[in-house]
Motif scaffolding. Structure first.
Motif, short mmCIF file in Angstrom:
data_model
loop_
_atom_site.label_atom_id
_atom_site.label_comp_id
_atom_site.label_asym_id
_atom_site.label_seq_id
_atom_site.Cartn_x
_atom_site.Cartn_y
_atom_site.Cartn_z
N GLU A 275 0.82 -1.20 0.00
CA GLU A 275 0.00 0.00 0.00
C GLU A 275 0.86 1.26 0.00
OE1 GLU A 275 -4.37 -0.85 1.97
OE2 GLU A 275 -2.83 0.11 3.20
N ALA A 276 1.96 1.23 0.77
CA ALA A 276 2.80 2.42 0.90
C ALA A 276 3.50 2.78 -0.41
CB ALA A 276 3.83 2.20 2.00
N LEU A 277 3.63 1.82 -1.32
CA LEU A 277 4.28 2.10 -2.60
C LEU A 277 3.41 2.95 -3.51
CD1 LEU A 277 5.89 -1.37 -3.43
CD2 LEU A 277 7.07 0.70 -2.68
N ASP A 278 2.10 2.95 -3.27
CA ASP A 278 1.18 3.73 -4.09
C ASP A 278 0.45 4.72 -3.20
OD1 ASP A 278 -0.79 4.75 -5.74
OD2 ASP A 278 -1.23 2.83 -6.69
N GLN A 279 0.85 5.96 -3.28
CA GLN A 279 0.29 6.98 -2.39
C GLN A 279 -1.19 7.24 -2.65
OE1 GLN A 279 2.09 8.20 0.22
NE2 GLN A 279 3.54 6.65 -0.51
N SER A 280 -1.72 6.70 -3.74
CA SER A 280 -3.15 6.88 -4.00
C SER A 280 -4.00 5.92 -3.17
CB SER A 280 -3.45 6.67 -5.49
OG SER A 280 -3.30 5.30 -5.84
N SER B 27 -5.13 4.66 0.37
CA SER B 27 -5.12 5.00 1.80
C SER B 27 -4.87 3.74 2.62
CB SER B 27 -6.44 5.64 2.21
OG SER B 27 -7.51 4.75 1.98
N LYS B 28 -4.18 3.90 3.73
CA LYS B 28 -3.84 2.74 4.55
C LYS B 28 -5.11 2.09 5.09
CE LYS B 28 -1.02 1.02 8.35
NZ LYS B 28 0.02 1.29 9.35
#
Length: 301
Positions: free
Chosen positions: A286-291, A293-294
């Motif tokens: 998830e953190a690799l794609d800032q689009s 949300s966690k």
């Protein structure tokens, strides 16, 4: 770190060879899919084994040489890709003769394999611990080994001999010497039936890297990695163990679901959602794609 962000400048074959050259035995547990590979890495193992029997069984097939080069590449990509570890791959009889062996070698190395082993049976081949195996002529097997060595870039090539049951120890050692002359980096003597035979095989090939198979329910006695090292072996595989454990657990699950009409009795035996996400590094992806949300995990109910 997720595999999407991992870049190792050293090839899998070189990493496998470098680890093999260390004095302590190379322990290679079987991993039949990417999840098992990640769990083995988390346990601290430095390499993995991909078994033909485990791949076949995962596909609902017997281990009779029925799977294809592309089937195996699918498993290599997920096991090597997920874990980042050097993987030793069971190449069965090479999927044909010399040219086919060369194609297989290239495909497996491109998919991420660090090492392969070829066996001196003919098709339809059998598990090494079953009866009535049929052997290729020594020169034919040596030609396959030479073909794999010619086609590889860095990959380690291991020659397996199943000759003990049919031809005896001396013939198995003679075959191994021929395969070494053809360019094999190591030898895998399959289905040695007692410790004395294991010791005598190692004494017959001093200084040669040897691989031991600690499959369960087979013909070879169960020994620890340390005991095998003392006998002169440099690698050990536990080829189908992960699949056996997973299949047994799944059998219990389906029986419980049938009998209770719910999975509730099995919850304590399950990997939780949080544990699964930790193993596969869900939040790292998830953190690799800032689009994205966690995600927030649901509270246990």
């Amino acid at each position: 770190m997720t595999w999407l962000a991992r870049h190792d400048p050293v090839s899998a074959g070189r990493r496998f060879r470098d680890r093999l050259n260390r004095p302590d035995i190379y322990r290679l547990p079987g991993a039949h899919n990417g999840q098992a590979a990640l769990q083995a890495r988390a346990a601290g193992f430095e390499g993995l084994y991909l078994s033909g029997a485990a791949m076949s069984a995962s596909m609902g097939l017997p281990d009779l040489g029925l799977i294809t080069i592309e089937d195996v590449c699918f498993f290599i990509r997920q096991v090597a890709g997920a874990s980042g570890l050097p993987v030793l791959v069971d190449a069965d009889t090479g999927y044909g003769e010399a040219l086919n062996v060369m194609v297989m070698t290239r495909r497996f190395e491109e998919a991420g394999a660090g090492a392969i082993h070829l066996e001196d049976q003919i098709l339809p081949k059998k598990c090494g611990h079953l009866s009535d195996k049929r052997l290729a002529a020594p020169a034919e097997m040596a030609a396959k080994v030479a073909a794999a060595v010619k086609a590889r870039r860095d990959m380690v090539v291991i020659a397996r001999t199943d000759a003990l049951a049919n031809e005896g120890l001396d013939a198995a050692i003679a075959r191994a010497r021929l395969y070494l002359q053809a360019g094999a980096d190591a030898i895998f003597p399959e289905a040695l039936t007692d410790i004395d035979l294991m010791r005598r095989f190692a004494q017959g090939l001093p200084g040669v890297p040897l691989l031991a198979n600690m499959t369960e329910f087979g013909r070879t006695p169960q020994l620890t990695g340390a005991e095998l090292q003392d006998l002169g072996y440099r690698m050990v595989i536990w080829p189908v163990s992960s699949l056996r454990v997973a299949n047994h657990a799944q059998q219990q699950l389906y029986a419980a679901l049938r009998d209770h009409d719910t999975t509730a009795p099995m919850l304590e035996q399950m990997q939780t959602r949080a544990q699964l996400y930790d193993v596969i590094d869900y939040f790292g992806f998830e953190a690799l794609d800032q689009s994205i949300s966690k995600s927030v995990l649901p509270e246990p109910r």
